[in-house]
Design a protein around this motif. Structure first.
Motif, mmCIF file in Angstrom:
data_model
loop_
_atom_site.group_PDB
_atom_site.id
_atom_site.type_symbol
_atom_site.label_atom_id
_atom_site.label_comp_id
_atom_site.label_asym_id
_atom_site.label_seq_id
_atom_site.Cartn_x
_atom_site.Cartn_y
_atom_site.Cartn_z
ATOM 1 N N LEU A 83 0.838 -1.239 -0.055
ATOM 2 C CA LEU A 83 0.011 0.058 -0.002
ATOM 3 C C LEU A 83 0.735 1.367 0.020
ATOM 4 O O LEU A 83 0.640 2.298 -0.574
ATOM 5 C CB LEU A 83 -0.900 -0.036 1.362
ATOM 6 N N TRP A 84 1.810 1.223 0.875
ATOM 7 C CA TRP A 84 2.952 2.409 0.874
ATOM 8 C C TRP A 84 3.597 2.674 -0.557
ATOM 9 O O TRP A 84 3.687 3.709 -0.860
ATOM 10 C CB TRP A 84 3.965 2.223 2.012
ATOM 11 N N GLU A 124 -0.278 6.756 8.249
ATOM 12 C CA GLU A 124 0.849 7.556 7.641
ATOM 13 C C GLU A 124 0.138 8.115 6.404
ATOM 14 O O GLU A 124 0.289 9.226 6.244
ATOM 15 C CB GLU A 124 2.038 6.686 7.308
ATOM 16 N N ILE A 125 -0.750 7.251 5.572
ATOM 17 C CA ILE A 125 -1.051 7.857 4.494
ATOM 18 C C ILE A 125 -2.313 8.989 4.623
ATOM 19 O O ILE A 125 -2.349 9.974 4.189
ATOM 20 C CB ILE A 125 -1.622 6.661 3.631
ATOM 21 N N TYR A 126 -3.071 8.668 5.623
ATOM 22 C CA TYR A 126 -4.219 9.495 6.260
ATOM 23 C C TYR A 126 -3.691 10.907 6.617
ATOM 24 O O TYR A 126 -4.180 11.782 6.457
ATOM 25 C CB TYR A 126 -5.245 8.858 7.032
ATOM 26 N N ILE A 127 -2.613 10.735 7.609
ATOM 27 C CA ILE A 127 -1.888 11.932 8.045
ATOM 28 C C ILE A 127 -1.326 12.924 7.089
ATOM 29 O O ILE A 127 -1.647 14.084 6.877
ATOM 30 C CB ILE A 127 -0.897 11.639 9.156
ATOM 31 N N ALA A 128 -0.761 12.132 5.941
ATOM 32 C CA ALA A 128 -0.255 13.077 4.876
ATOM 33 C C ALA A 128 -1.220 13.629 3.980
ATOM 34 O O ALA A 128 -0.995 14.726 3.351
ATOM 35 C CB ALA A 128 0.631 12.215 4.112
ATOM 36 N N SER A 129 -2.456 13.080 4.236
ATOM 37 C CA SER A 129 -3.388 13.547 3.166
ATOM 38 C C SER A 129 -3.876 14.926 3.566
ATOM 39 O O SER A 129 -4.671 15.738 2.989
ATOM 40 C CB SER A 129 -4.809 12.594 3.149
ATOM 41 N N ALA A 130 -3.913 15.282 5.057
ATOM 42 C CA ALA A 130 -4.684 16.567 5.627
ATOM 43 C C ALA A 130 -6.135 16.503 5.200
ATOM 44 O O ALA A 130 -6.549 17.539 5.122
ATOM 45 C CB ALA A 130 -3.756 17.662 5.185
ATOM 46 N N ASN A 131 -6.570 15.237 5.337
ATOM 47 C CA ASN A 131 -8.242 15.186 4.790
ATOM 48 C C ASN A 131 -9.005 15.043 5.976
ATOM 49 O O ASN A 131 -8.777 13.868 6.579
ATOM 50 C CB ASN A 131 -8.356 14.231 3.746
#
Length: 260
Positions: A97-98, A129-136
């Motif tokens: 996924l990463w 980590e993906i969700y944090i980076a999204s800032a969504n």
């Protein structure tokens, strides 16, 4: 000089051969030992890395091979990584996924969402980590819903992750709901690390609102941000005063709460 180079080449060749060793531990250590930034090493091992990522019996070896391949960010391997997202190992799923996220973030988000409800271990970490980076803000519920499903330090880590996302978002429509979550964890969680994480999170969010208020040139927005920061300050005051025992002092010192 040529003698030294020949020795280095021999060592590198020996390590590359070890990728096919019968012992799982040897294959994994070899993947960690080789400097994959050396193009010659990578090119000679690329076919082996692809095979290892698909077929190696060790999840740790498969995951490490995916990590190495993913670092190349090659769009032509996107479908390969998507197939590996179906692996039975959370560790392998997480690295696949990463790898997708590094190549095509927009394609990683729906995959992460589909896997999030049952995610554990390394997969859950990579989704975070993906969700944090999204800032969504739409990913806030993932962390709130994850919290009661994990224990101790993992729950504290979950709160730290939510704080990172909220700080990135800055302004969020679920302001009150988020504060209630932090207040509940800071007041009621039985694990000191979780209480500390929640109180520190409130302090960081308050500081973010204060900073945004100072930078805003719109008087209405400035007032709203200032009011929000003051509400958080009151919450923190209530939480601190409600627990005047030793662990509260320790939590405050450990969390470096200096925003009041």
């Amino acid at each position: 000089m040529s003698s030294i180079q020949n020795q280095a080449d021999t060592i590198r060749y020996t390590l590359l051969r070890a990728l096919n060793d019968a012992e799982d531990d040897i294959r994994l250590k070899t993947l960690n030992w080789i400097d994959w930034k050396i193009e010659n090493s990578y090119q000679r091992a690329e076919v082996d890395l692809i095979k290892l990522s698909q077929n190696d019996p060790s999840p740790a070896v498969r995951a490490k091979a995916i990590e190495i391949l993913g670092s190349r960010k090659r769009p032509e391997w996107l479908n390969h990584f998507k197939q590996l997202c179906k692996d039975s190992s959370y560790q392998v799923n997480g690295e696949a996924l990463w790898a997708i996220y590094q190549i095509a973030p927009a394609e990683a988000y729906p995959l992460a969402t589909s896997q999030a409800p049952e995610a554990k271990g390394h997969l859950s970490r990579k989704i975070s980590e993906i969700y944090i980076a999204s800032a969504n803000p739409e990913y806030i519920p993932f962390f709130i819903q994850k919290s009661p499903r994990v224990f101790g330090r993992q729950r504290a880590e979950c709160i730290h992750d939510l704080t990172k996302l909220l700080v990135k978002i800055n302004l969020d429509s679920n302001y009150q709901q988020n504060l209630d979550f932090y207040r509940d964890k800071a007041n009621n969680d039985h694990y000191p690390e979780v209480r500390k994480a929640a109180l520190k999170g409130l302090g960081m969010i308050r500081k973010q609102y204060q900073t945004a208020a100072e930078q805003s040139k719109n008087s209405d927005i400035k007032k709203m941000l200032t009011d929000n920061a003051n509400i958080i300050r009151e919450y923190m005051g209530f939480i601190i005063s409600a627990r005047p025992d030793e662990w509260t002092t320790d939590v405050l010192e450990s969390a470096e709460i200096n925003y009041l």
